[in-house]
Design an enzyme around this catalytic site. Structure first.
Site, short mmCIF file in Angstrom:
data_model
loop_
_atom_site.label_atom_id
_atom_site.label_comp_id
_atom_site.label_asym_id
_atom_site.label_seq_id
_atom_site.Cartn_x
_atom_site.Cartn_y
_atom_site.Cartn_z
N ASN A 40 0.83 -1.20 0.00
CA ASN A 40 0.00 0.00 0.00
C ASN A 40 0.87 1.26 0.00
OD1 ASN A 40 -2.51 1.62 0.23
ND2 ASN A 40 -3.38 -0.33 0.88
N ARG A 41 0.27 2.40 0.36
CA ARG A 41 0.92 3.69 0.15
C ARG A 41 1.54 4.26 1.42
NH1 ARG A 41 -3.46 3.17 -3.08
NH2 ARG A 41 -3.18 3.74 -5.28
N HIS B 49 3.58 0.17 -2.69
CA HIS B 49 3.97 -1.24 -2.80
C HIS B 49 5.48 -1.45 -2.88
CE1 HIS B 49 -0.09 -2.43 -2.76
NE2 HIS B 49 -0.36 -2.48 -4.07
N HIS C 242 -0.84 -10.18 -3.79
CA HIS C 242 -1.70 -9.30 -4.60
C HIS C 242 -2.43 -10.08 -5.70
CE1 HIS C 242 -2.93 -5.56 -6.62
NE2 HIS C 242 -2.48 -4.91 -5.57
N SER C 243 -2.91 -11.28 -5.38
CA SER C 243 -3.66 -12.05 -6.37
C SER C 243 -5.01 -11.42 -6.64
CB SER C 243 -3.86 -13.49 -5.87
OG SER C 243 -2.66 -14.21 -5.93
N TYR C 244 -5.38 -11.43 -7.93
CA TYR C 244 -6.71 -10.98 -8.36
C TYR C 244 -7.59 -12.22 -8.55
CZ TYR C 244 -4.75 -6.37 -9.69
OH TYR C 244 -4.15 -5.13 -9.71
N ASP D 136 -11.29 0.29 -3.25
CA ASP D 136 -9.85 0.20 -3.03
C ASP D 136 -9.60 0.77 -1.65
OD1 ASP D 136 -7.17 -0.22 -3.34
OD2 ASP D 136 -6.84 1.38 -4.80
N GLN E 114 -7.10 -4.84 2.51
CA GLN E 114 -7.41 -3.93 1.42
C GLN E 114 -8.30 -4.66 0.42
OE1 GLN E 114 -6.25 -0.81 1.52
NE2 GLN E 114 -6.77 0.03 -0.49
N GLU F 86 -6.05 -8.00 0.09
CA GLU F 86 -4.67 -7.83 0.52
C GLU F 86 -4.63 -7.68 2.05
OE1 GLU F 86 -2.95 -4.58 -2.03
OE2 GLU F 86 -4.93 -4.80 -2.94
#
Length: 348
Positions: free
Chosen positions: A84-85, A110, A184-186, A249, A286, A313
């Site tokens: 994340n940020r 990330h 970070h799997s979609y 998000d 997330q 996440e």
């Protein structure tokens, strides 16, 4: 559970490896050491037909292709040092200002453009009483992307016969440093070339961290009567009208205590009958519905377009180094990093 290495005849980089994990249920998980990335998860639907439920590239080399890394969507990768940020790419630690790469607007995202997702990890297969475990190791030196401390990272992937992909994250540093590792799997449980808007999601979170733009305000507020209340099942697309065009998000605060392995989320896809349960020891999750996917990338089956997959996440909260009221993400010689996330696959 068995693991074998898949020979790669079409890769120019001989350090890149691809491994296949299988269990007695027939589930197949493929993982490459390029970014320690999950490339494929094939599970059965209610009719016992197998198909892939994550977005992934056909070839492991694509995960570290420079054109991809320059416009990275972090497909299936292990994220670090900090998922994340971090606002303006800086934070204070013991009176010292640490400056990181700015790679997402005015912020650090990330782990930076050369974060852990871009590295070739050192793989090995460990034999345990429960079965074989795929281990990915990485050394992140002091000053890496601006982070202090030499960090030794180990991520262990185990596919149980109970259809659980268990990911254990461990790290040790010789100096205090933020650490926040995630996968970070979609996911798209349909196994088809359709979006995830009809997937039903439940998240065990009574609170979330509201944002100002991409960054948390520092508040922690109730999810009740907001689009972030998933204490009962809601379709992903049900409340998009009250969100930005990019959809979800956002970081949700998982109920229970950090360090306790507890259920964080359940996802259902009615047509296939597939169910995904997520368990974690982390404090946050997330929920990202792939609103920034634009079809620039894909595989032989599909393009990765908007809402083609969604991420769960497990994490420390965004920008945690700059918010002392958030759970501490600072680790060092006296506090090694150790967390677990489980993705459990099933049908109904």
């Amino acid at each position: 559970m068995k693991i074998h290495e898949i020979p790669l005849s079409d890769t120019k980089n001989k350090d890149i490896k691809l491994f296949e994990l299988t269990n007695k249920a027939g589930t197949i998980v493929r993982i490459t050491n390029a970014g320690a990335s999950v490339t494929s998860i094939k599970t059965k639907d209610k009719n016992a037909n197998f198909s892939d439920i994550v977005l992934g590239f056909d070839r492991p080399e694509e995960y570290i292709n420079q054109n991809y890394l320059d416009n990275c969507i972090f497909i299936g990768s292990t994220i670090g040092r900090f998922a994340n940020r971090i606002a303006k790419g800086k934070f204070n630690l013991d009176g010292k200002t640490c400056k990181l790469e700015i790679n997402n607007g005015h912020n650090h995202l990330h782990g930076g453009s050369s974060g852990f997702h871009s590295r070739i990890w050192n793989p090995q297969i460990d034999n345990t009483d429960a079965g074989e475990v795929l281990v990915m190791k990485l050394n992140s030196p002091d000053g890496d992307e601006g982070y202090p401390g030499n960090l030794q990272v180990e991520v262990r992937f185990f596919l149980s016969d109970d259809n659980e992909l268990i990911i254990d994250y461990n790290a040790e540093s010789d100096a205090k440093t933020p650490v926040n590792l995630t996968n970070h799997s979609y996911f798209n449980l349909s196994g088809k070339d359709i979006d995830v808007l009809d997937h039903e999601v439940m998240i065990f979170a009574d609170e979330y961290t509201p944002k100002n733009g991409d960054l948390p305000t520092g508040d922690i507020i109730p999810t009740q009567k907001t689009p972030f209340d998933f204490k009962s099942f809601h379709k992903v697309g049900e409340r998009l009208a009250s969100l930005p065009k990019s959809g979800y998000d956002h970081n949700l605060v998982i109920n229970g205590e950090e360090g306790d392995l507890r259920r964080a989320a359940v996802i259902k896809e009615r047509e296939s009958g597939r169910i995904l349960e997520i368990y974690t020891t982390m404090p946050g999750l997330q929920f990202y519905t792939g609103g920034h996917l634009d079809g620039s990338y894909g595989n032989s089956f599909r393009r990765f377009g908007k809402f083609a997959g969604m991420c769960f996440e497990t994490q420390y909260f965004p920008d945690s180094p700059n918010h002392p009221s958030f759970p501490s993400c600072i680790f060092g010689p006296d506090r090694p990093y150790s967390h677990t996330t489980i993705f459990k696959f099933g049908t109904e």
